[in-house]
Design a protein around this motif. Structure first.
Motif, mmCIF file in Angstrom:
data_model
loop_
_atom_site.group_PDB
_atom_site.id
_atom_site.type_symbol
_atom_site.label_atom_id
_atom_site.label_comp_id
_atom_site.label_asym_id
_atom_site.label_seq_id
_atom_site.Cartn_x
_atom_site.Cartn_y
_atom_site.Cartn_z
ATOM 1 N N VAL A 8 -4.463 -8.573 -0.969
ATOM 2 C CA VAL A 8 -5.219 -9.588 -1.706
ATOM 3 C C VAL A 8 -4.372 -10.848 -1.862
ATOM 4 O O VAL A 8 -4.898 -11.963 -1.932
ATOM 5 N N VAL A 9 -3.041 -10.678 -1.857
ATOM 6 C CA VAL A 9 -2.116 -11.786 -2.152
ATOM 7 C C VAL A 9 -1.357 -12.265 -0.918
ATOM 8 O O VAL A 9 -1.213 -13.473 -0.695
ATOM 9 N N ALA A 58 -9.355 7.273 -0.591
ATOM 10 C CA ALA A 58 -10.448 6.307 -0.492
ATOM 11 C C ALA A 58 -10.636 5.551 -1.805
ATOM 12 O O ALA A 58 -10.866 4.334 -1.814
ATOM 13 N N LEU A 59 -10.526 6.259 -2.932
ATOM 14 C CA LEU A 59 -10.649 5.596 -4.231
ATOM 15 C C LEU A 59 -9.519 4.590 -4.442
ATOM 16 O O LEU A 59 -9.718 3.534 -5.047
ATOM 17 N N GLY A 60 -8.333 4.915 -3.940
ATOM 18 C CA GLY A 60 -7.223 3.973 -4.019
ATOM 19 C C GLY A 60 -7.515 2.691 -3.251
ATOM 20 O O GLY A 60 -7.210 1.590 -3.719
ATOM 21 N N LEU A 61 -8.139 2.828 -2.073
ATOM 22 C CA LEU A 61 -8.509 1.653 -1.285
ATOM 23 C C LEU A 61 -9.500 0.779 -2.048
ATOM 24 O O LEU A 61 -9.367 -0.444 -2.106
ATOM 25 N N LEU A 80 -10.462 -4.033 -5.967
ATOM 26 C CA LEU A 80 -11.037 -4.474 -7.239
ATOM 27 C C LEU A 80 -9.955 -4.918 -8.214
ATOM 28 O O LEU A 80 -10.039 -6.001 -8.807
ATOM 29 N N LEU A 81 -8.923 -4.085 -8.388
ATOM 30 C CA LEU A 81 -7.863 -4.401 -9.347
ATOM 31 C C LEU A 81 -7.054 -5.602 -8.891
ATOM 32 O O LEU A 81 -6.741 -6.495 -9.695
ATOM 33 N N GLY A 82 -6.731 -5.634 -7.583
ATOM 34 C CA GLY A 82 -5.953 -6.754 -7.074
ATOM 35 C C GLY A 82 -6.674 -8.078 -7.257
ATOM 36 O O GLY A 82 -6.078 -9.066 -7.695
ATOM 37 N N GLY A 83 -7.975 -8.094 -6.955
ATOM 38 C CA GLY A 83 -8.748 -9.321 -7.115
ATOM 39 C C GLY A 83 -8.867 -9.745 -8.563
ATOM 40 O O GLY A 83 -8.720 -10.930 -8.893
#
Length: 394
Positions: free
Chosen positions: A223-224, A339-342, A347-350
């Motif tokens: 994301v960064v 998959a949940l980590g992906l 979501l969290l990163g954004g």
């Protein structure tokens, strides 16, 4: 590794890579393509079309893993590849984002990661299993890097429809590989194990948390990092593969000695802990030195080195710790957390980047990785590999 082990591992790694190719190829170009579709101005719908693949994967990994324990690995893998091909064709002949979303959901429904990983475990002796899993982990990393190069060229040459059709054709070819090339492994009767025993196993819980954090940090990082390469390294997006591809390939070969020495000398716990510590150091490094282009590129190499070691060793450990009759179920849970980590990483990163700034993404990732390091450090010595004389079922 025997000829049969190499054949099984390489053929199944190629199938795993194909599935990930179906995810990765659209990421660099889909947002652009969506603008040409009638409902492409709905950015939420576009985001859902990109992410639905991982969501259906997460929902169906456990059922497919349990089914592979009951009905056989190869049969379930073929069914999953058929779903994958059908979803690709639905997306190819859709002319709206919603239609592509449905196709991507069907693609993701072919959730065969657990079945493939379990078959690799069935087909390899324990002293070679981590190396076999490294083939899978390496294939994923290489596929990701190559997709950054190939996607724009394919999109320009054959369009988004052509990319989906190509994916469907390759899926049919993969079915042929599973049926006629991947060696069959004869199963043995095993005492039934309750699914609750798999969920409650504390050592499996450690590994499940680990794969969740590993893939959350991977996606949150991306994301960064692309924006940082543009801003601080003055590198346009189309050239980012020049950084990613050498980092992925170099780290894959660099991690092999650690895996081999760890397996031969019974030091896999030390290698495992060191890789998590390196991952933690990388997150701290990104936090402190994101604006330094040279350090940024070195940190990317270090990240992929830690990632490849952990991606190779963790599923191998799950296959050793899980009860033989529930190997598919255990790997289903493991791949569900992956998959949940992906999904959560994006979501969290954004969210964190938007509300607290880019550097805060790495602070959160570092905290989660530190928890993982503490949890992993308290685990008992990792299971030793079987004696080399142990033979596989014919």
């Amino acid at each position: 590794m025997s000829r049969a082990e190499i054949l099984a591992s390489s053929s199944l790694a190629s199938i795993f890579a194909l599935r990930m190719l179906g995810l990765f190829l659209i990421l660099p170009v889909f947002a652009i393509h969506a603008k040409s579709l009638p409902d492409g101005d709905n950015t939420t719908l576009v985001g859902m079309a990109m992410g639905i693949y991982g969501l259906t994967q997460a929902c169906l990994q456990i059922p497919f893993g349990i089914a592979s324990d009951k009905f056989g690995r190869k049969r379930i893998i073929v069914i999953g590849l058929m779903l994958f091909a059908c979803g690709a064709l639905i997306a190819a002949f859709s002319h709206t984002v919603m239609g592509i979303l449905i196709g991507r959901a069907v693609q993701g429904a072919g959730a065969i990661s657990a079945a493939i990983t379990a078959l690799i475990a069935d087909a390899t002796r324990e002293e070679h299993r981590t190396k076999a899993m490294a083939m899978v982990g390496g294939s994923i990393g290489i596929t990701f890097a190559l997709s950054l190069v190939a996607a724009p060229a394919l999109y320009q040459g054959i369009g988004m429809d052509g990319i989906f059709i190509l994916t469907a054709v390759l899926s049919v070819a993969a079915i042929a590989v599973v049926i006629w090339i991947t060696p069959a492994v004869r199963g043995t009767a095993q005492e039934k194990v309750a699914f609750s025993a798999v969920l409650k196993n504390p050592e499996l819980m450690r590994l499940n948390y680990g794969v969740f954090v590993l893939h959350l940090t991977q996606v949150a990082m991306f994301v960064v990092v692309p924006s940082a390469l543009i801003q601080y390294a003055d590198m346009p997006l189309a050239s980012h593969w020049k950084v990613y591809l050498p980092a992925v390939l170099g780290s894959f070969f660099a991690m092999l000695p650690a895996i081999i020495v760890g397996e031969k000398q019974g030091k896999m716990k030390q290698v495992f802990i060191a890789a998590i510590a390196l991952l933690l150091a990388v997150q701290i490094g990104f936090w402190q030195f994101l604006s330094n282009p040279a350090i940024l590129m070195a940190l990317l190499f270090a990240f992929f080195l830690a990632f490849n070691i952990l991606e190779a060793s963790q599923p191998s450990l799950v296959s050793r710790i899980a009860p033989p009759a529930a190997k598919g179920a255990a790997l289903g849970v493991y791949n569900t957390l992956q998959a949940l980590g992906l999904v959560c990483g994006g979501l969290l990163g954004g969210w964190v980047k938007q509300h607290a700034g880019a550097s805060s993404v790495f602070i959160v990732s570092a905290f989660l990785t530190l928890l993982w390091l503490i949890i992993a450090n308290n685990m008992p010595e990792l299971p030793r590999r079987a004696k080399a004389s142990q033979q596989l079922p014919a």
